[in-house]
Write an enzyme that holds these catalytic residues in place. Structure first.
Site, short mmCIF file in Angstrom:
data_model
loop_
_atom_site.label_atom_id
_atom_site.label_comp_id
_atom_site.label_asym_id
_atom_site.label_seq_id
_atom_site.Cartn_x
_atom_site.Cartn_y
_atom_site.Cartn_z
N CYS A 15 11.63 -1.97 3.64
CA CYS A 15 12.16 -1.29 2.45
C CYS A 15 13.51 -0.73 2.85
CB CYS A 15 11.21 -0.20 2.00
SG CYS A 15 11.18 1.14 3.14
N ASP B 67 9.50 12.80 1.45
CA ASP B 67 9.94 12.38 0.12
C ASP B 67 10.82 13.41 -0.56
OD1 ASP B 67 6.84 10.65 -0.78
OD2 ASP B 67 8.47 10.18 0.59
N ASP C 62 0.26 -2.03 10.81
CA ASP C 62 -0.67 -2.32 11.92
C ASP C 62 -1.90 -1.43 11.90
OD1 ASP C 62 1.41 -0.37 12.47
OD2 ASP C 62 0.51 -0.15 14.45
N LEU C 63 -1.74 -0.17 11.49
CA LEU C 63 -2.91 0.73 11.49
C LEU C 63 -3.91 0.34 10.40
CD1 LEU C 63 -1.09 4.11 12.12
CD2 LEU C 63 -2.54 2.85 13.72
N ARG D 258 8.38 -0.65 7.79
CA ARG D 258 7.19 0.15 7.47
C ARG D 258 5.97 -0.71 7.81
NH1 ARG D 258 8.11 2.59 1.68
NH2 ARG D 258 6.24 3.81 2.13
N PRO D 259 5.58 -0.67 9.09
CA PRO D 259 4.50 -1.54 9.57
C PRO D 259 3.16 -1.20 8.91
CG PRO D 259 5.11 0.08 11.23
CD PRO D 259 6.09 0.22 10.12
N ARG E 222 10.75 3.97 -11.01
CA ARG E 222 9.52 3.66 -10.26
C ARG E 222 8.66 4.91 -10.12
NH1 ARG E 222 9.83 0.84 -4.70
NH2 ARG E 222 7.66 1.42 -5.00
N LYS F 24 2.36 10.04 -8.71
CA LYS F 24 2.49 8.59 -8.50
C LYS F 24 1.65 8.17 -7.31
CE LYS F 24 6.13 6.84 -6.09
NZ LYS F 24 5.81 5.92 -4.99
N ASN F 25 1.80 8.85 -6.18
CA ASN F 25 1.16 8.38 -4.95
C ASN F 25 -0.34 8.62 -4.93
OD1 ASN F 25 3.59 7.44 -4.20
ND2 ASN F 25 4.05 9.08 -2.74
N ARG G 298 5.05 -1.70 -2.10
CA ARG G 298 4.29 -1.80 -0.84
C ARG G 298 2.87 -1.28 -1.03
NH1 ARG G 298 6.08 -1.79 3.60
NH2 ARG G 298 4.57 -0.27 4.34
C1 EPZ Z 1 3.16 7.06 1.70
O1 EPZ Z 1 3.69 5.85 2.22
C2 EPZ Z 1 3.94 7.33 0.41
N1 EPZ Z 1 3.73 6.22 -0.51
C3 EPZ Z 1 5.43 7.47 0.73
O2 EPZ Z 1 6.09 7.80 -0.48
C4 EPZ Z 1 5.62 8.60 1.73
O3 EPZ Z 1 6.99 8.67 2.07
C5 EPZ Z 1 4.77 8.33 2.98
O4 EPZ Z 1 3.39 8.15 2.61
C6 EPZ Z 1 4.84 9.47 3.98
O5 EPZ Z 1 4.38 10.66 3.40
C7 EPZ Z 1 2.59 6.15 -1.21
O6 EPZ Z 1 1.71 7.01 -1.09
C8 EPZ Z 1 2.46 5.01 -2.16
P1 EPZ Z 1 2.63 6.30 6.03
P2 EPZ Z 1 2.92 5.12 3.46
O7 EPZ Z 1 1.71 5.15 6.31
O8 EPZ Z 1 1.46 5.26 3.30
C9 EPZ Z 1 4.05 4.65 10.19
C10 EPZ Z 1 7.58 7.46 -2.25
O9 EPZ Z 1 8.79 7.57 -2.36
N2 EPZ Z 1 2.99 3.63 10.04
O10 EPZ Z 1 2.04 7.67 5.92
O11 EPZ Z 1 3.48 3.75 3.57
C11 EPZ Z 1 5.19 4.48 9.18
O12 EPZ Z 1 6.13 3.54 9.65
C12 EPZ Z 1 6.98 6.82 -1.02
O13 EPZ Z 1 6.75 7.86 -3.10
C13 EPZ Z 1 2.74 2.77 11.11
O14 EPZ Z 1 3.37 2.82 12.15
O15 EPZ Z 1 3.42 6.00 4.68
C14 EPZ Z 1 5.75 5.87 9.08
O16 EPZ Z 1 6.66 6.10 10.14
C15 EPZ Z 1 8.05 6.39 -0.06
N3 EPZ Z 1 1.75 1.84 10.98
C16 EPZ Z 1 4.52 6.76 9.29
O17 EPZ Z 1 3.51 5.93 9.85
C17 EPZ Z 1 0.98 1.73 9.84
O18 EPZ Z 1 0.07 0.87 9.79
C18 EPZ Z 1 3.97 7.35 8.00
O19 EPZ Z 1 3.82 6.29 7.10
C19 EPZ Z 1 1.25 2.64 8.77
C20 EPZ Z 1 2.25 3.58 8.91
#
Ligand code: EPZ
Length: 421
Positions: A116, A304, A124-125, A121-122, A397, A22-23, A92
């Site tokens: 969520c 996950d 900002d990056l 889940r910011p 989903r 999926k991801n 998202r």
């Molecule tokens: C991806 O979400 C996956 N989703 C998530 O799977 C997965 O849990 C997550 O990566 C972590 O492995 C998809 O790929 C569609 P991150 P993502 O940005 O990209 C912080 C599922 O069930 N962060 O790697 O949103 C954030 O808050 C889903 O399939 C910032 O601070 O995750 C978190 O603590 C749920 N600022 C950490 O980074 C930002 O701009 C990792 O989040 C972005 C992220």
């Protein structure tokens, strides 16, 4: 909203085919916005999130069609660079269209994703990275507005390892003018899959699979065919199901290299795991030993899979186990639901402490997010009696034909359609 009726206590056996990731699909499909033409993506799972992304692309004038596991996408008809809230609120990952849109089309209006069920889940990056590449980013009434005549290559360091932010910034840098140096890039297999697709489309990326990428921007990219990678989270979920129900099952069409942390934890719990090519066979005939896990970025134990692991550790017969989530500190909404089934779990800060010896009895429980719902299924498969799991659209989903796959393994899982109750 459909529900599942799961009767616990059945031993499972047989093989289950793992669907496409999926991801990874949600990472590679938005790349159609980077080039003109028809793409064919194979091994795409037929799940709600893919339908949501297809509907979002359709709202932008891009036609897509899913035949079995092949998704055909024709990007020539694009007539909008907007991702409205009605789509983004459902998923998202819709924000993954932002980078490609501003890189190739010079502008984008993308709804800010909401929170969520497991906390903020910011993004900002995502925005900082695109700004570093020269995009003008403004926020207006819940929307991200991004503008740029032509993105310029730049150096950007991700303060936190972020899968989505890496995907967005990489997808933008490949069409920027000049070279970019990205550091602390996420190395999840889904990010690597995106980089490989972009190179196939004509992008110039060095360092794929590492946290440092050197990208030489090009002027145009072209449409391609691509085969999606297997879903490592679905595979992990079924491996844990095999161990939890004290069964022997084989998961097929997967990639064990993406699962080393999970396989190691399963072996430490006393399960026998045999990897043969794309197949992994798990065998368990006793209660698991307590094994503590702490989630980390890839190749660490995946966040996950932490809910599924916590459910599995309920089967231990001595001591206790700790499941710590270092990625999402409050991703424990499944715990009160497991309590309803008789679990003895306490959450302190970002750690669930699972005490052994729980006797699980059927109850009615509610799904809250995709992976939390999976932990409810796991618990229901071993609880005494028939458990009702409400709001299974969360499962739909991310898990393709879950009740069919489980029934084929010998589980008793029935889906009750909404209109039937
Ligand atoms: C991806 O979400 C996956 N989703 C998530 O799977 C997965 O849990 C997550 O990566 C972590 O492995 C998809 O790929 C569609 P991150 P993502 O940005 O990209 C912080 C599922 O069930 N962060 O790697 O949103 C954030 O808050 C889903 O399939 C910032 O601070 O995750 C978190 O603590 C749920 N600022 C950490 O980074 C930002 O701009 C990792 O989040 C972005 C992220």
């Amino acid at each position: 909203m459909d529900k599942f009726i799961v009767e616990g206590g059945h031993k499972l056996s047989g093989n289950v085919t793992i669907s496409g990731a999926k991801n990874a699909a949600l990472a590679i499909i938005p790349s159609v916005l980077l080039a003109q033409g028809t793409f064919r993506f194979s091994n795409i799972p037929n799940i709600r999130d893919i339908w949501t992304l297809s509907r979002l692309l359709h709202s932008m004038g891009i036609h897509s069609e899913l035949n079995n596991d092949e998704l055909f996408v024709d990007s020539t008809g694009i007539n909008s660079t907007e991702a409205p809230y009605e789509h983004v609120k459902k998923m998202r990952a819709s924000i993954n269209v932002l980078g490609p849109l501003v890189a190739r089309h010079g502008h984008a209006k993308v709804s800010l994703p909401g929170g969520c069920s497991f906390g903020p889940r910011p993004v900002d990056l995502h925005l900082k990275g695109l700004e570093k590449l020269g995009a003008t980013i403004t926020l207006d009434s819940g929307y991200i507005l991004a503008e740029s005549k032509r993105l310029q290559g730049a150096k950007f360091h991700f303060d936190i390892s972020s899968v989505g932010a890496s995907e967005n910034v990489i997808s933008a840098a490949v069409l920027a003018k000049g070279s970019s140096l990205l550091t602390n890039v996420a190395v999840e297999p889904e990010v690597t899959a995106l980089c490989k697709l972009l190179v196939k489309m004509g992008a110039k990326i060095n360092g794929i699979g590492t946290t440092t990428l050197e990208i030489e921007g090009v002027d145009t990219l072209h449409a391609v065919d691509e085969v999606n990678i297997p879903d490592r989270i679905e595979a992990a979920t079924f491996l844990i199901i095999g161990a939890m129900t004290k069964s022997t099952i084989t998961v097929e069409k997967t990639n064990a290299y993406h699962l080393t942390a999970v396989i190691q934890a399963l072996e430490e719990s006393g399960a026998e795991v045999d990897v043969t090519g794309e197949n992994i066979t798990i065998s368990m005939d006793k209660a698991p030993e307590p094994v503590n896990v702490a989630t980390a970025v890839y190749p660490g134990f995946p966040t996950d899979v932490q809910a599924q692991w916590a459910a599995y550790m309920m089967m231990t017969q001595h001591g206790n186990s700790r499941v710590t989530d270092n990625i999402y500190k409050s991703r424990f909404l499944y715990v009160p639901e497991l309590h309803r089934l008789g679990a003895d779990i306490e959450v302190i800060d970002n750690t669930a402490i699972i005490n052994s010896g729980a006797t699980l009895k059927a109850a009615t429980v509610m799904s809250s997010d995709l992976r939390a719902s999976a932990s409810l299924i796991l618990a229901a498969l071993v609880a005494e009696g028939k458990t009702e799991i409400l709001r299974v659209y969360h499962l739909d989903r991310g898990y393709e034909n879950l009740e069919k796959k489980l029934s084929n393994l010998g589980a008793s899982v029935k889906r009750i359609k909404t209109e039937e109750y």
